[in-house]
Design an enzyme around this catalytic site. Sequence first.
Site, short mmCIF file in Angstrom:
data_model
loop_
_atom_site.label_atom_id
_atom_site.label_comp_id
_atom_site.label_asym_id
_atom_site.label_seq_id
_atom_site.Cartn_x
_atom_site.Cartn_y
_atom_site.Cartn_z
CE LYS A 128 10.67 -5.25 -12.17
NZ LYS A 128 10.18 -4.54 -11.51
CD GLU A 150 17.18 2.18 -16.82
OE1 GLU A 150 16.16 3.02 -15.72
OE2 GLU A 150 16.95 1.46 -17.53
CG ASN A 201 6.73 -5.38 -12.97
OD1 ASN A 201 7.44 -6.11 -12.76
ND2 ASN A 201 6.37 -4.11 -12.85
CG HIS A 254 13.79 -2.42 -15.55
ND1 HIS A 254 13.34 -0.95 -14.58
CD2 HIS A 254 14.32 -1.23 -16.77
CE1 HIS A 254 13.91 0.31 -15.40
NE2 HIS A 254 14.86 -0.30 -16.17
NE ARG A 269 6.35 -4.51 -16.60
CZ ARG A 269 6.91 -3.20 -16.43
NH1 ARG A 269 5.94 -2.67 -16.58
NH2 ARG A 269 8.07 -3.04 -15.79
CG PHE A 278 5.82 2.13 -5.41
CD1 PHE A 278 7.13 1.98 -6.02
CD2 PHE A 278 4.58 3.01 -5.92
CE1 PHE A 278 7.55 2.55 -7.57
CE2 PHE A 278 4.79 3.48 -7.29
CZ PHE A 278 6.26 3.26 -7.71
CE1 TYR A 320 13.38 0.46 -10.67
CE2 TYR A 320 13.87 -0.87 -9.04
CZ TYR A 320 12.98 -0.79 -10.14
OH TYR A 320 12.47 -2.42 -10.80
CB THR A 371 3.39 -0.36 -14.35
OG1 THR A 371 4.46 0.37 -15.58
CG2 THR A 371 4.18 -1.00 -13.20
NE ARG A 373 8.38 0.96 -20.59
CZ ARG A 373 8.36 1.32 -20.09
NH1 ARG A 373 9.89 1.61 -18.58
NH2 ARG A 373 7.55 1.66 -18.79
P1 ADP Z 1 7.85 0.12 -15.24
O1 ADP Z 1 8.51 -1.05 -14.50
O2 ADP Z 1 6.46 0.19 -16.01
O3 ADP Z 1 8.78 1.35 -15.96
P2 ADP Z 1 7.76 2.71 -13.02
O4 ADP Z 1 8.70 3.17 -13.18
O5 ADP Z 1 6.21 3.42 -12.62
O6 ADP Z 1 7.30 1.30 -13.94
O7 ADP Z 1 8.20 1.59 -11.69
C1 ADP Z 1 8.98 1.16 -11.13
C2 ADP Z 1 8.43 -0.09 -10.92
O8 ADP Z 1 8.47 0.09 -9.73
C3 ADP Z 1 7.09 -0.60 -11.41
O9 ADP Z 1 8.09 -1.77 -12.04
C4 ADP Z 1 7.43 -1.41 -10.80
O10 ADP Z 1 7.75 -3.20 -10.12
C5 ADP Z 1 7.24 -0.96 -8.88
N1 ADP Z 1 5.71 -0.25 -9.03
C6 ADP Z 1 5.40 0.49 -9.83
N2 ADP Z 1 4.40 1.27 -9.54
C7 ADP Z 1 3.97 0.21 -8.48
C8 ADP Z 1 3.01 0.46 -7.30
N3 ADP Z 1 1.48 0.89 -7.42
N4 ADP Z 1 3.10 -0.26 -5.92
C9 ADP Z 1 4.15 -1.12 -6.26
N5 ADP Z 1 4.77 -1.38 -7.12
C10 ADP Z 1 4.85 -0.37 -7.67
MG MG Z 2 9.90 2.81 -15.14
#
Ligand code: ADP
Ligand code: MG
Length: 136
Positions: A12, A129, A115, A118, A105, A60, A52, A94, A88
């Site tokens: 990212k 994807e 973070n 992805h 991370r 968010f 997304y 996350t 993962r």
């Molecule tokens: P992951 O990337 O671990 O699969 P998610 O799919 O739940 O997590 O969320 C996608 C992305 O959205 C996360 O990697 C993070 O960058 C962002 N995100 C998730 N939860 C939050 C939150 N509570 N506040 C801000 N950004 C968030």
């Molecule tokens: Mg995700």
Amino acid sequence: MSNLEETLSIIKPDAIERNLQDQIKSEFNKNGFKILEEKKIHISKGEAEKFYKVHESKPFYNDLCSYLSSGPIVVMKLQRDNAVLENRKLMGATDPRVAEEGTIRKKYGISIDKNSVHGSDSIENAKIELEFFFKD
Ligand code: ADP
Ligand code: MG
């Protein structure tokens, strides 16, 4: 029995900005992933919104899409046994504050929104994807 899979990883903008691209790629190599394809791109906000879409209803969502389109990213097609799950695990939780020691991370993430990486969360989403970024 091997179970060779492919998954999508994205380095990212926060990580590219800090020049962590090679270090993160070496994490994948050290952990048995092959990088089958990779490209550095800068996507538009509209493309980020498409990517997304599953998070459309989240509070968010708008910030997330602005962020992913805020600078260059590196998208990679990764391959190894159980690639989706293993990626993962290697990424960690996350939120970098609670990510396990040794995960990408934990090592490189700044915050829940910045973070660093992805990774697809299921075999089905990995296919969708990968198609999104690497349709041949
Ligand atoms: P992951 O990337 O671990 O699969 P998610 O799919 O739940 O997590 O969320 C996608 C992305 O959205 C996360 O990697 C993070 O960058 C962002 N995100 C998730 N939860 C939050 C939150 N509570 N506040 C801000 N950004 C968030
Ligand atoms: Mg995700």
